[in-house]
Design an enzyme around this catalytic site. Structure first.
Site, PDB file in Angstrom:
ATOM      1  N   SER A 147       0.846  -1.192   0.000  1.00  0.00           N
ATOM      2  CA  SER A 147       0.000   0.000   0.000  1.00  0.00           C
ATOM      3  C   SER A 147       0.878   1.238   0.000  1.00  0.00           C
ATOM      4  O   SER A 147       1.989   1.229   0.551  1.00  0.00           O
ATOM      5  CB  SER A 147      -0.900   0.012   1.236  1.00  0.00           C
ATOM      6  OG  SER A 147      -1.542   1.262   1.393  1.00  0.00           O
ATOM      7  N   TYR A 160      -1.991  -0.251  10.184  1.00  0.00           N
ATOM      8  CA  TYR A 160      -2.083  -0.783   8.821  1.00  0.00           C
ATOM      9  C   TYR A 160      -0.822  -0.427   8.028  1.00  0.00           C
ATOM     10  O   TYR A 160      -0.236  -1.282   7.359  1.00  0.00           O
ATOM     11  CB  TYR A 160      -3.324  -0.216   8.134  1.00  0.00           C
ATOM     12  CG  TYR A 160      -3.481  -0.635   6.685  1.00  0.00           C
ATOM     13  CD1 TYR A 160      -3.879  -1.919   6.357  1.00  0.00           C
ATOM     14  CD2 TYR A 160      -3.236   0.266   5.649  1.00  0.00           C
ATOM     15  CE1 TYR A 160      -4.023  -2.307   5.018  1.00  0.00           C
ATOM     16  CE2 TYR A 160      -3.382  -0.102   4.322  1.00  0.00           C
ATOM     17  CZ  TYR A 160      -3.778  -1.399   4.018  1.00  0.00           C
ATOM     18  OH  TYR A 160      -3.915  -1.775   2.697  1.00  0.00           O
TER      19      TYR A 160
END
Length: 266
Positions: A147, A160
Site C-alpha cells: 500500500s 495498517y
C-alpha cells in the site's frame, strides 16, 4: 481469452483474498490471460467456478495454508506465481485525541487482527509456496500487495501502514534470499482507488473519526492530491500484477512499485 503477449497460458497462480475487491479483479485478469487461477479465500467453497478454482482458506491458519498449497499442487502439478493479496484495514489512532471513549484507538484486538492477516498470513503462505517452487525447480514469482501508506504513512492508519511497511521489507529480503534460485519477489503498492464492496459503513465511520471529518467528507477531494487528477481503477492494478507475473518482467525483483497516479514517491 486475450492475446498471449504475457504468455501466462498454463501458469498456475494463487491469489489470496481473490474473491472480492482488488483480488477479484486480479484473479479475473489472470484468468483472461489464460492462467490457471486458484483463489484462496475464506468466503468461498472449494471447487471450480467460472474458470477459477476456489479453495476455502483461513489465511491466519498455517494448517489451512498448507492444505491449500497441497490442494493446488494436486490439481495443477506446480505453482508458478503467488499473489499475496489478502489483507485487512481497521482505521485506528494510536491515542484518541478527540474524546475519552478510545473507541477508535489501537487496542490488542485490532493489533492482533491486522498482524495475523497482513503479516502472518503473508509470511506463511509464501513459505509454503516457495517450498513447492524449490522442490519443483520452478522459476516462480511472489507478488506482495502492499500500500502507498506502507511507504508514506497515513493518518489514522499507522498500524495498517506498519504492516504494509513490513510487507515491503519482506519483499526486499526474500528477493535477496531466493534470487539465486530464480524466484522473483515484487511488491505492488496501490494508492487511492475506486471503492469496492469491502468499503463498509463502519470502515468509513472509523476513518472519518480518525481524521476528524464527517463521514460525508471521506470520499471527497482525493483527486486534488493526485497528479493524474483521478483515483485509480482496480483493473489497472490487475494489469500491473499480470505483467509482473509474466516473464516480460524477468529482471524486476526486490522492489515495490507504486501505482498511485503520481501521488507517492518512487
Amino acid at each position: 481469452m486475450k492475446s498471449n503477449w504475457l504468455n501466462l497460458s498454463g501458469k498456475t497462480v494463487i491469489v489470496t483474498g481473490g474473491n472480492s475487491g482488488i483480488g477479484l479483479h486480479i484473479a479475473n485478469e489472470l484468468k483472461e490471460n489464460d492462467a490457471n487461477v486458484v483463489v484462496a479465500d475464506l468466503s468461498v467453497e472449494t471447487g471450480k467456478s467460472d474458470g477459477i478454482y476456489n479453495i476455502k482458506t483461513d489465511i491466519t491458519s498455517i494448517d489451512s495454508i498448507n492444505a491449500m498449497v497441497e490442494e493446488t499442487v494436486r490439481n495443477f502439478g506446480k505453482i508458478d506465481v503467488l499473489v499475496n493479496n489478502a489483507g485487512i484495514n481497521l482505521p485506528r489512532l494510536l491515542v484518541d485525541v478527540y474524546s475519552d471513549e478510545r473507541k477508535y484507538e489501537i487496542d490488542e484486538d485490532s493489533f492482533n487482527k491486522m498482524i495475523m492477516v497482513n503479516q502472518k498470513g503473508l509470511v506463511f503462505t509464501t513459505q509454503s509456496v516457495v517450498r513447492e517452487m524449490l522442490a519443483k525447480k520452478v522459476n516462480g514469482v511472489i507478488i506482495n500487495i502492499s500500500s502507498e501508506s506502507g511507504m508514506e504513512g497515513s493518518i489514522g492508519q499507522s498500524l495498517y501502514s506498519g504492516t504494509k511497511g513490513a510487507v515491503n521489507a519482506y519483499t526486499r529480503s526474500w528477493a535477496k534470499e531466493f534470487g539465486k534460485w530464480g524466484i522473483r519477489v515484487v511488491g505492488v503498492a496501490p494508492g487511492i482507488n475506486e471503492r469496492t464492496g469491502l468499503t463498509t459503513p463502519e470502515y468509513k465511520k472509523a476513518l472519518a473519526y480518525t481524521r476528524n471529518i464527517s463521514v460525508d467528507q471521506v470520499d471527497i477531494g482525493y483527486e486534488k492530491s493526485i497528479p493524474l487528477g483521478r483515483v485509480g481503477k482496480l483493473d489497472e492494478i490487475a494489469y500491473l500484477v499480470s505483467f509482473l507475473a509474466s516473464d516480460k518482467s524477468a529482471y524486476i525483483t526486490g522492489t515495490t512499485i507504486n501505482i498511485t497516479g503520481g501521488k507517492s514517491r518512487g
